[in-house]
Each structure stands twice: as structure tokens, then as C-alpha cells.
Design an enzyme around this catalytic site. Structure first.
Site, PDB file in Angstrom:
ATOM      1  N   SER A 289       0.850  -1.176   0.113  1.00 60.75           N
ATOM      2  CA  SER A 289       0.093   0.017   0.117  1.00 60.75           C
ATOM      3  C   SER A 289       0.833   1.236   0.043  1.00 60.75           C
ATOM      4  O   SER A 289       1.499   1.585  -0.963  1.00 60.75           O
ATOM      5  CB  SER A 289      -0.856  -0.145   1.042  1.00 60.75           C
ATOM      6  OG  SER A 289      -1.778   0.801   1.197  1.00 60.75           O
ATOM      7  N   ASP A 300       9.900   5.515 -10.080  1.00 62.69           N
ATOM      8  CA  ASP A 300       9.528   6.157 -11.379  1.00 62.69           C
ATOM      9  C   ASP A 300      10.148   7.605 -11.531  1.00 62.69           C
ATOM     10  O   ASP A 300      10.407   7.928 -12.685  1.00 62.69           O
ATOM     11  CB  ASP A 300       7.924   6.608 -11.267  1.00 62.69           C
ATOM     12  CG  ASP A 300       7.334   5.178 -11.619  1.00 62.69           C
ATOM     13  OD1 ASP A 300       7.769   4.111 -11.986  1.00 62.69           O
ATOM     14  OD2 ASP A 300       6.005   5.012 -11.746  1.00 62.69           O
ATOM     15  N   LYS A 314      -0.613  -4.243  -3.393  1.00 61.66           N
ATOM     16  CA  LYS A 314      -1.812  -3.534  -3.193  1.00 61.66           C
ATOM     17  C   LYS A 314      -1.800  -2.286  -3.922  1.00 61.66           C
ATOM     18  O   LYS A 314      -1.310  -1.127  -3.309  1.00 61.66           O
ATOM     19  CB  LYS A 314      -1.982  -3.391  -1.530  1.00 61.66           C
ATOM     20  CG  LYS A 314      -3.377  -2.896  -1.213  1.00 61.66           C
ATOM     21  CD  LYS A 314      -3.676  -2.784   0.476  1.00 61.66           C
ATOM     22  CE  LYS A 314      -5.019  -2.360   0.583  1.00 61.66           C
ATOM     23  NZ  LYS A 314      -4.876  -0.723   0.543  1.00 61.66           N
TER      24      LYS A 314
END
Length: 545
Positions: A289, A300, A314
Site C-alpha cells: 500500500s 518512477d 496492493k
């Protein structure tokens, strides 16, 4: 027993709650209203006509929770007491005994007492089995017995507990408990700071910021952020933690839903602490999460090197909805996407197998995305580290030992046989490991592998059909072969299991702080993270700097 007036008036109140939720789905309004009417009349008929006295609250609680179980495991109904517990998890603050407690049949087992909190001050240790709280026997208390250990500050509670088979008593004095999101930070060496982030409560970003600034002031010029085993928490805290390392106005995560108002883009809103300091992040299969938002976003944005094993996966976002009478619904409203556009949800709860188990996204169906500097990353199954470390992956036999408390129970036995280690680091010798294996056998600790469960089910079916005596010889042969196989796996994974036993023992003698002090000197994943940070050529090559 519920009074009659509660039985009479609970239905409209609950129905109203359902209607409130249902109105947002205008296209399905008639069908929702129809089903509510059917359920309401059924619920009333059962409570009015059933042969024995019913408990409407329990029936409704079970009905709601059974309904939600058909969706994903994150869409959850909280009754009044559940709401209190949920708030504790999000704030990290409560009044209680300061210990991790788990129910095991007819007793409460102390999993871990936190240093200098009430349980610790009263002398409770990991492995103690609480059998009575005040006048209440745990065996007779079918509700959440841990609630008996909560109350106003300075409340005194008498408890009876078993330790290694002997009965003891003590008195707990409740106090305010503040569970840190950052339970430890320190320096690994002269230039490397280490921060452990265990969960994302409302103080998480503030605690990480404080740790980061203090480490920098103490000379740290590179950081290892440890998210291993972090199950997640509050979304905004994940964004604010990213904001410590990236500039203001960076997109960290977007959420997408079939409902327009739940589509959002979340950006950093504050001035960062340090956008240049080299950063390594550790994750494993239990990092989920919000942990995946932080690690996925910084990956990223090419801001950190990620090490470890693929995270949990998740990629679903929940929101709490207040219902009537102090109850609450936590409902999945959207999926989240990292800056590159990938969703890292691993399980597809819309498509379950015949046993109701959600299916994992097949690796061949993963989609490729690009980081800011053009590195290839994938969706569909958690955050895949830039550097995979085998030691963060857990073998099935080890997972079974953690699940069935084989390691935990052996550590309890070892602790009382070796009470005077003090600050010494326990070393698990080959003789100790042999003792561990014998302990598992003597205490008939089951591994509950799929094969073992299938064999037990087969024997149970055979007994029902009265053919168990016929297959007994073959069954015993299979059990013997399985035990031999499990023994082989125990030997094969000896190093991994020894490490976990040692870590559990360090907590027994020196609490969590001792374990983290041990980690910064001995943990192989941390050492590899430091090596990457020290090798700036490798670090910059990975991030295409």
C-alpha cells in the site's frame, strides 16, 4: 441481550445507512431499493419468528461482514468498537498496556511488550499466556478480549497468566501509548543514515523528517530507508514522505475510479528537505500500500534505488465512510497509479476461482512503463526492485514456521533456558538448530502445507466413510514421507530459519531497539544497500544519472 426497542428500531436505522450509500449509484437505484426492502423484511421476520431469542446486533454484524467478504479484503465494516481500534491504528496513540497481543484459543498471548510501557513494567514477557483479566476468564469471553486491557489512564487491571506452564499474577496500570511510525533511526557508518518506517500513521512524515534532519546534522550524506514489512497506512503521509526527497509540485500518485469524484491527482505541496542526497529503499513481499506508493513513486522519478524483493502488490485505495450509530465503512473506491502510469495491484478480486480466491495477474500480462529517465518498469504485481535480493524472499517452510508460531514458541523456550544473556547477541549454533528441530517434533508443531492439509482432509473424509482403517497403512507411509521431506526442507533453509530465530531472540533480550542495532551491523540487505550507495558509479548507472 438486546432490549426489545433495539430489536424494533435497528432495522430502519441500518436501512437508512444503506440507502445513503445506495443513492450515489443512481442507475442502480431501483435494484438497490428492492434488495434493501427484501433484506429488511427478512431480517424483521427472522428476529420476530425465530424459535430462540436472537441478537439483532450480532446477526446484522455477521450479515454485513459476510456480504463484504465477497468483494475485496479491504472493504470492511467497523462496528462501534472496531472504529476505536481503527483510530488507534491510524494515530498510533491509545491508552492501554503497550504490547502486541494475539488471541490463541482460550488465552491472549503476549507477542511483544514495548519497552517501558505498562506490560513491560508489570513484568510481562513475550510468550506469556493471559488466561484471566480481572474477574473475566478469557476462555468464557467470546468477544475481542484485548478490549479488556484498554481503559482510562491509571486504571489498574489484575491479570493471571501462564509462563512455561506455571501460573503467575500481576497488576497492569494503564497508560498512554504512542506507537512510533519510525521506531528506530541511526547511523550505519560515518556517512550512512538508516531510517526504519514501520507504518504510515498521522505522524509518519513528521517522524521521518525529524530523523532525516537529525541524521544529516550528524554528518549523514546518504540514506537507507527501510520499508520491509511495512503494511502501509495513510495516503497523504506517503505523499509527504516522498516530498522530503523531491521538489514541490511533483505528481506522486493518481487515483482512478468509475466514480468521477474519486479520480484525483496527488502532488507534493511543500518544500523538500533534500532532493540530492543518495537514497536506497528496502522492500519485501510484506511491504504494501503506502509503502508501494513511496517506493514506486521514487523509483518512477529516478530518485531512489529500490532493493529487496517484489512488494505485496496492493494498488487499491480505501476511504472511510461514517455510518449511523458510530459505525463506519472502509470501502475501496479506486486504484492508484504511480507517476509512470502503472497500477501495481497483484490480485484481481473481480475474478476469483471456484474456491473464491482472487487470481494473481499473470506475469506475461504485465505492461511496461518508463520512468522519467527512460528506465523500464512493470505493473501488475507489486514494485519490482532495481536490485533483487534473494535473502528478502521467504521459503514456504519458513513462512509456515512463522504462521504456526514454531519459531516464536521455540524462542520462548530458549529464553527461559538461557535467562542471563543480557546484552550479548544470541548465536544459534548447529546444536541449537538440532534442538529447534527436536522441539518442533516433540511439540507436534504442524507445518500445515497444502499437501499436509490435503492428507488430513483425506483421512477425515475416510473416517466419515468408515474406510480409514483400510487406508491407514498407506496414509502412515505418506505422512512419514511428508515428514522426511519437511525435515529436508528444514535443513535446506537452515540459514534463513536460524536468522529468524536469532532476530526473535534479540527482541526477547534487548527489545526492538536491540534488533535494529543488530541490523545496522549485520543485516545483509542493509549491507548491500550501503554498498550501492558507496559505489556512486553503480548508483548513478542504475538511475541513469
Amino acid at each position: 441481550m438486546y432490549p426489545y426497542f433495539k430489536k424494533k428500531f435497528i432495522i430502519p436505522a441500518v436501512a437508512a445507512g444503506f440507502l445513503f450509500v445506495g443513492t450515489s449509484f443512481k442507475d442502480d437505484f431501483f435494484e438497490i431499493a428492492k434488495q434493501i426492502e427484501i433484506f429488511t423484511t427478512l431480517f424483521k421476520a427472522v428476529n420476530t419468528n425465530y424459535v430462540d431469542e436472537t441478537n439483532p446486533g450480532d446477526l446484522m454484524d455477521k450479515a454485513i461482514k459476510s456480504m463484504l467478504a465477497s468483494l475485496d479484503p479491504y472493504t470492511v465494516y467497523f462496528n462501534e468498537q472496531d472504529v476505536v481500534n481503527f483510530k488507534i491504528n491510524n494515530t498510533g496513540e491509545y491508552t492501554g498496556i503497550g504490547a502486541m497481543i494475539a488471541r490463541k484459543k482460550d488465552r491472549l498471548v503476549v507477542r511483544e511488550p514495548y519497552k517501558n510501557y505498562p506490560a513491560d513494567k508489570a513484568g510481562l514477557k513475550a510468550g506469556d499466556e493471559i488466561i484471566q483479566i480481572g474477574d473475566v476468564l478469557i476462555a468464557d469471553f467470546k468477544d475481542d478480549a484485548s478490549q479488556l486491557l484498554k481503559g482510562a489512564k491509571n486504571t489498574k487491571i489484575a491479570v493471571k497468566y501462564l509462563r512455561q506452564g506455571k501460573m503467575y499474577t500481576t497488576e497492569l496500570v494503564l497508560d498512554e501509548v504512542d506507537i512510533k511510525s519510525v521506531p528506530f533511526y541511526g547511523k550505519i557508518d560515518n556517512k550512512t543514515g538508516y531510517i526504519v518506517l514501520s507504518h504510515f500513521s498521522r505522524k509518519a512524515s513528521a517522524e521521518v523528517k525529524e530523523a532525516l534532519e537529525k541524521l544529516k546534522a550528524d554528518g549523514a550524506t546518504q540514506i537507507v530507508l527501510d520499508l520491509r514489512g511495512n503494511p502501509g497506512g495513510l495516503l497523504n503521509e506517503a505523499i509527504d514522505i516522498c516530498n522530503l526527497f523531491v521538489p514541490k509540485n511533483e505528481v506522486i500518485v493518481t487515483t482512478k475510479s468509475r466514480i468521477e469524484k474519486h479520480n484525483n491527482t496527488y502532488k507534493t505541496t511543500k518544500e523538500p528537505v533534500d532532493t540530492e542526497i543518495p537514497l536506497a529503499i528496502l522492500v519485501n513481499g510484506r511491504s504494501a500500500s503506502a509503502s508501494e506508493i513511496v517506493s514506486g513513486a521514487l523509483q518512477d522519478l529516478d530518485r531512489a534505488v529500490i532493493l529487496g524483493s517484489r512488494s505485496f502488490g496492493k494498488g487499491l485505495v480505501q476511504r472511510s465512510v461514517d455510518l449511523t450509530y458510530g459505525t463506519q465503512l472502509k470501502v475501496t473506491i479506486s486504484r492508484y497509479y504511480t507517476p509512470s502510469g502503472r497500477c501495481i495491484q497483484a490480485l484481481d478480486y473481480a475474478h476469483k476461482d471456484k474456491n473464491g480466491v482472487a487470481q494473481k495477474t499473470d506475469a506475461k500480462n504485465f505492461n511496461a512503463f518508463k520512468t522519467r529517465k527512460g528506465r523500464t518498469v512493470y505493473d501488475g504485481g507489486g514494485v519490482l526492485p532495481d536490485i533483487e535480493l534473494d535473502e528478502t524472499k521467504m521459503s514456504p517452510i519458513t513462512t509456515a514456521l512463522l504462521k504456526n508460531d514454531g519459531i516464536f514458541d521455540y524462542a520462548t523456550s530458549y529464553y527461559y533456558k538461557n535467562p542471563n544473556l543480557g546484552d550479548k547477541i544470541p548465536v544459534i549454533t548447529d546444536a541449537d538448530y538440532g534442538s529447534f528441530k527436536q522441539y518442533l517434533k516433540s511439540n507436534k508443531i504442524s507445518f500445515d502445507t497444502e499437501t499436509e492439509i490435503a492428507l488430513k482432509n483425506t483421512l477425515a473424509a475416510a473416517k466419515n466413510e468408515k474406510i480409514d482403517e483400510t487406508i491407514a497403512p498407506e496414509y502412515q507411509q505418506l505422512i512419514a514421507a511428508l515428514e522426511k521431506s519437511e525435515n529436508t526442507l528444514l535443513d535446506k533453509n537452515q540459514k534463513e530459519i536460524k536468522n529468524l530465530i536469532q532476530e526473535e531472540l534479540i527482541k526477547r533480550y534487548q527489545y526492538q531497539e536491540g534488533l535494529y542495532q543488530f541490523y545496522i551491523k549485520n543485516n545483509s540487505e542493509i549491507k548491500k544497500a550501503v554498498n550501492v550507495l558507496n559505489n556512486q558509479t553503480e548508483y548513478k548507472t542504475i538511475l541513469k544519472m
